[in-house]
Design a protein around this motif. Structure first.
Motif, PDB file in Angstrom:
ATOM      1  N   ARG A 264      -7.208  -2.329  -8.608  1.00  0.00           N
ATOM      2  CA  ARG A 264      -7.365  -2.163 -10.060  1.00  0.00           C
ATOM      3  C   ARG A 264      -6.077  -1.611 -10.682  1.00  0.00           C
ATOM      4  N   PRO A 265      -5.779  -2.005 -11.926  1.00  0.00           N
ATOM      5  CA  PRO A 265      -4.526  -1.563 -12.564  1.00  0.00           C
ATOM      6  C   PRO A 265      -4.373  -0.048 -12.650  1.00  0.00           C
ATOM      7  N   GLY A 266      -5.486   0.673 -12.826  1.00  0.00           N
ATOM      8  CA  GLY A 266      -5.397   2.121 -12.951  1.00  0.00           C
ATOM      9  C   GLY A 266      -5.259   2.854 -11.636  1.00  0.00           C
ATOM     10  N   ARG A 267      -5.264   2.119 -10.525  1.00  0.00           N
ATOM     11  CA  ARG A 267      -5.224   2.743  -9.209  1.00  0.00           C
ATOM     12  C   ARG A 267      -4.042   2.301  -8.350  1.00  0.00           C
ATOM     13  N   ILE A 268      -3.583   1.071  -8.544  1.00  0.00           N
ATOM     14  CA  ILE A 268      -2.588   0.525  -7.623  1.00  0.00           C
ATOM     15  C   ILE A 268      -1.256   1.266  -7.723  1.00  0.00           C
ATOM     16  N   GLY A 269      -1.017   1.946  -8.850  1.00  0.00           N
ATOM     17  CA  GLY A 269       0.196   2.750  -8.956  1.00  0.00           C
ATOM     18  C   GLY A 269       0.245   3.849  -7.922  1.00  0.00           C
ATOM     19  N   GLY A 270      -0.926   4.386  -7.537  1.00  0.00           N
ATOM     20  CA  GLY A 270      -0.965   5.402  -6.487  1.00  0.00           C
ATOM     21  C   GLY A 270      -0.507   4.847  -5.155  1.00  0.00           C
ATOM     22  N   LEU A 271      -0.877   3.609  -4.868  1.00  0.00           N
ATOM     23  CA  LEU A 271      -0.415   2.961  -3.637  1.00  0.00           C
ATOM     24  C   LEU A 271       1.080   2.706  -3.693  1.00  0.00           C
ATOM     25  N   ALA A 272       1.581   2.264  -4.841  1.00  0.00           N
ATOM     26  CA  ALA A 272       3.017   2.014  -4.975  1.00  0.00           C
ATOM     27  C   ALA A 272       3.813   3.297  -4.743  1.00  0.00           C
ATOM     28  N   ARG A 273       3.360   4.401  -5.320  1.00  0.00           N
ATOM     29  CA  ARG A 273       4.060   5.673  -5.133  1.00  0.00           C
ATOM     30  C   ARG A 273       4.006   6.119  -3.671  1.00  0.00           C
ATOM     31  N   LEU A 274       2.871   5.867  -3.023  1.00  0.00           N
ATOM     32  CA  LEU A 274       2.749   6.244  -1.621  1.00  0.00           C
ATOM     33  C   LEU A 274       3.700   5.440  -0.745  1.00  0.00           C
ATOM     34  N   LEU A 275       3.775   4.131  -0.961  1.00  0.00           N
ATOM     35  CA  LEU A 275       4.698   3.310  -0.168  1.00  0.00           C
ATOM     36  C   LEU A 275       6.140   3.736  -0.403  1.00  0.00           C
ATOM     37  N   ASP A 276       6.478   4.030  -1.649  1.00  0.00           N
ATOM     38  CA  ASP A 276       7.836   4.503  -1.938  1.00  0.00           C
ATOM     39  C   ASP A 276       8.122   5.791  -1.184  1.00  0.00           C
ATOM     40  N   HIS A 277       7.166   6.700  -1.171  1.00  0.00           N
ATOM     41  CA  HIS A 277       7.344   7.981  -0.484  1.00  0.00           C
ATOM     42  C   HIS A 277       7.551   7.761   1.012  1.00  0.00           C
ATOM     43  N   ILE A 278       6.710   6.945   1.613  1.00  0.00           N
ATOM     44  CA  ILE A 278       6.810   6.685   3.050  1.00  0.00           C
ATOM     45  C   ILE A 278       8.149   6.040   3.385  1.00  0.00           C
ATOM     46  N   GLN A 279       8.570   5.063   2.583  1.00  0.00           N
ATOM     47  CA  GLN A 279       9.768   4.312   2.903  1.00  0.00           C
ATOM     48  C   GLN A 279      11.055   5.080   2.611  1.00  0.00           C
ATOM     49  N   ARG A 280      10.947   6.219   1.952  1.00  0.00           N
ATOM     50  CA  ARG A 280      12.124   7.074   1.765  1.00  0.00           C
ATOM     51  C   ARG A 280      12.429   7.894   3.012  1.00  0.00           C
ATOM     52  N   HIS A 281      11.509   7.930   3.964  1.00  0.00           N
ATOM     53  CA  HIS A 281      11.674   8.764   5.145  1.00  0.00           C
ATOM     54  C   HIS A 281      12.227   7.960   6.323  1.00  0.00           C
TER      55      HIS A 281
END
Length: 303
Positions: A264-281
């Motif tokens: 859903r549009p109101g939720r997928i941003g949380g997944l995007a932020r999580l992937l960004d966080h993981i891939q910064r490590h």
């Protein structure tokens, strides 16, 4: 106390093996997208009631003997829109993920099946139906396991090697081993590392899954109010496990997704932020479950 107790409350007893992940990674991260829409409870599918689990319709008990059009629409969103939103994001981030595929859902959505085939993601059998297999006759469950394997093989062009029912019966693991061809199953939530068990006098590998690092909490009980809650909880879990890995205790983290929920549009941003966080490590092995299973079998075979 005497007799054989069927639960293992001890596990690695605080001394887990070093998994020796590829590249000496601190953590193995497994992103899982559940594809269930079209295989849920419905009188259209021969059931006596409608679905009522993991839907934004607000119902908590099933509608008996009739279609629940609101529930159907919520599931339809997952297959029509949410699935494509999540798959697009995973492609954009170059994430290797795993699909938990309900056989009937793949059969009813050939375009999604083609997308999964083209993605290169490994596909785990998620039951031929997305139903609770408690109380389902053993012969029916056995037949559904075979149907699920056939549906996944037809969809992706190769036989699946992993299994996850989600709502298993007491017979499920034995029937999966009896069917053969599976290297592992994921119907467990009891560890942060794979482990071996014995089924029908044979060693059998378990890759534990997660109900806490899971977007189902956006719906189940409502303890996640929105995308920030999903992101913060999964981020904290990742940070803890990544830190543990740096201290010589590498672990595994599973993250569970559903197209009709996180898509859903109101939720997928949380997944995007999580992937960004993981891939910064650094020191992260972001991979599919098949690769984790094969690695464990090669490096930590059964005793």
């Amino acid at each position: 106390m005497s007799g054989t107790y069927p639960r293992d409350l001890i596990g690695y007893a605080g001394h887990p093996p070093n998994p020796a992940w590829p590249g000496d990674a601190r953590i193995a991260v497994s992103i899982v997208l559940n594809v269930e829409e079209g295989g849920e409870y419905s009188i259209l599918h021969g059931d006596d009631h409608a679905e009522y689990v993991l839907t934004d319709s607000g119902v908590s008990t099933p509608l008996m003997g009739a279609r629940d059009l609101n529930v159907e629409s919520a599931f339809n969103y997952g297959s029509r829109t949410g699935f494509w939103n999540v798959m697009r994001l995973l492609r954009q981030r170059s994430v290797q993920a795993t699909i938990y595929a309900v056989g009937m859902a793949l059969e009813r959505n050939p375009r999604a099946a083609a997308e999964i085939r083209g993605s290169g993601f490994d596909v785990v059998c998620h039951g031929y139906r997305w139903i609770d297999y408690h109380g389902v006759p053993e012969a029916v469950e056995r037949a559904h396991i075979a149907q699920n394997v056939a549906a996944v093989t037809a969809a992706v062009g190769r036989a699946p090697i992993g299994w996850y029912t989600g709502r298993p019966s007491p017979n499920t693991r034995r029937l999966v081993v009896e069917h053969g061809g599976f290297l592992y199953d994921c119907d467990a939530y009891d560890d942060d590392l794979p482990y071996w068990t014995e089924v029908a006098d044979k060693p059998h590998l378990i890759l534990p899954y997660s109900l806490d690092n899971n977007d189902a909490r956006l719906n189940r009980g409502g303890d996640f109010a929105g995308s920030d809650d999903f992101f913060a909880y999964c981020r904290d879990a990742f940070d803890y496990l990544h830190r543990e890995g740096g201290d010589g205790r590498p672990r595994m983290m599973s993250i569970g997704l559903h197209s009709r929920l996180i898509g859903r549009p109101g939720r997928i941003g949380g997944l995007a932020r999580l992937l960004d966080h993981i891939q910064r490590h650094e020191g992260v092995w972001l991979t599919g479950r098949d690769a984790i299973a094969r690695h464990w079998i090669a490096r930590h075979p059964p005793c």
